[in-house]
Design a protein around this motif. Structure first.
Motif, short mmCIF file in Angstrom:
data_model
loop_
_atom_site.label_atom_id
_atom_site.label_comp_id
_atom_site.label_asym_id
_atom_site.label_seq_id
_atom_site.Cartn_x
_atom_site.Cartn_y
_atom_site.Cartn_z
N GLU A 1 3.05 -22.67 -6.49
CA GLU A 1 2.39 -23.94 -6.21
C GLU A 1 1.61 -23.86 -4.91
N ARG B 1 5.43 -30.39 9.29
CA ARG B 1 5.51 -29.31 8.30
C ARG B 1 5.08 -27.96 8.85
N ARG C 1 -3.76 -31.70 2.45
CA ARG C 1 -2.48 -31.94 1.78
C ARG C 1 -1.55 -30.80 2.13
N GLY D 1 2.30 -29.85 0.95
CA GLY D 1 3.36 -30.31 0.04
C GLY D 1 2.91 -31.60 -0.61
N ASN D 2 3.73 -32.63 -0.52
CA ASN D 2 3.36 -33.89 -1.16
C ASN D 2 2.79 -34.91 -0.18
N GLU D 3 2.50 -34.47 1.07
CA GLU D 3 1.86 -35.36 2.05
C GLU D 3 0.36 -35.11 2.04
N GLU D 4 -0.40 -36.16 1.78
CA GLU D 4 -1.84 -35.98 1.75
C GLU D 4 -2.51 -37.00 2.66
N ASN E 1 2.57 -21.62 -1.86
CA ASN E 1 3.88 -21.58 -1.24
C ASN E 1 4.37 -20.13 -1.15
N MET F 1 10.28 -26.04 -4.00
CA MET F 1 8.91 -25.88 -4.50
C MET F 1 8.73 -24.49 -5.10
#
Ligand SMILES: Nc1ncnc2c1ncn2[C@@H]1O[C@H](COP(=O)(O)OP(=O)(O)OP(=O)(O)O)[C@@H](O)[C@H]1O
Ligand SMILES: [Mg+2]
Length: 258
Positions: free
Chosen positions: A5, A87, A65, A67-70, A32, A1
């Motif tokens: 971001e 995470r 959210r 990362g890409n988990e929402e 990040n 990443m």
């Protein structure tokens, strides 16, 4: 990443305890690799916010959210909770170690039982993080045999061992003797340099000024103001922020922080 971001983004986070509305629609975003310092008076909801982000407390509403988990926190499955929780790691004010287990067991236990890491790998990881925090000679010690500073090193090692994207620190130095505070802050500073994203609740203003890329000021369940340290410490936009910070800068000239 990529480092610019957003790693964690929260929208409309709500939490009440009975009739007491503690978090009133919190929104925040941390990039990040960024270190965010979360400041605010006692009772403003800082601990509750961190606990909601780590699912130690169930939020009433909002989205999260990482990362890409929402997820929609009002209606979230057990599986999604585990995925998001994986995470993050949390470091507590009072260390929160298992008192009847050794330092080594305190670190491997959660990896093996909750995260299903094979025993041998858990041992390898524990050895690595204990070396990182300077506790390699205390593997078999139990918490009562350690100083507060050493217990907090173990707490930080336990957080690092899960390879988190994000570490949530809740006043990590406030239970320590003054002379131990600096060594733990130095350790956190070193961990920050390694690129782990952090949200740190702290009353150590100089540390926040120096280490955080972002200051978030919270009062009465709301985020009142956020920005880079120079802006928030140097020219706070809100009267509430100014009043809070003046307690810390009162004895020192404002330029001390700039
Ligand atoms: N489990 C709970 N049950 C009921 N009320 C709670 C609970 N946890 C926290 N509260 C209340 O929520 C409010 C916010 O508490 P919280 O611990 O989040 O504040 P804080 O900003 O971390 O304060 P401090 O700086 O003193 O640690 C307080 O009024 C507190 O009494
Ligand atoms: Mg607290």
């Amino acid at each position: 990443m990529a480092s610019n971001e957003i790693l964690i983004e929260v929208r409309g986070l709500e939490k009440s305890f009975g009739p007491l509305r503690v978090l009133k629609g919190i929104g925040l975003a941390v990039k990040n690799g960024e270190v965010a310092a979360l400041l605010g008076p006692s009772g403003s909801g800082k601990t509750t916010l961190l606990r909601c982000l780590n699912f130690l407390e169930k939020a009433d509403a909002g989205t999260l959210r990482i990362g890409n988990e929402e997820a929609d926190l009002r209606n979230i499955s057990r599986r999604r909770i585990l995925a998001l929780r994986r995470r993050t790691a949390m470091v507590f004010q009072n260390y929160d170690l298992f008192l009847n287990k050794t330092v080594l067991e305190n670190i491997t236990e959660g990896l093996v039982t909750a995260r299903r890491v094979p025993k041998a790998e858990a041992m390898d990881r524990a050895a690595r993080v204990l070396e990182q925090v300077g506790l390699s000679d205390k593997l078999d010690a139990r918490p009562y045999q350690l100083s507060g500073g050493q217990q907090q090193r173990a707490g930080i090692a336990r957080a690092l061992a899960v390879n988190p994207d994000l570490i949530l620190f809740d006043e990590p130095t406030s239970a320590l003797d003054p002379e131990k505070v600096k060594e733990i802050l130095d350790l956190i500073r070193a961990v920050a340099k390694s690129g782990v994203t952090m949200i740190i609740v702290t009353h150590e203003m100089e540390f926040a000024w120096e280490v955080a890329g972002k200051i978030i000021f919270m009062d009465n369940g709301e985020i009142v103001e956020e920005g880079d340290p120079k802006q928030v410490f140097g020219s706070p936009r809100h009267e509430r922020t100014r009043a809070f910070l003046s307690r810390f800068t009162g004895t020192k000239p404002p330029e001390y922080f700039i």
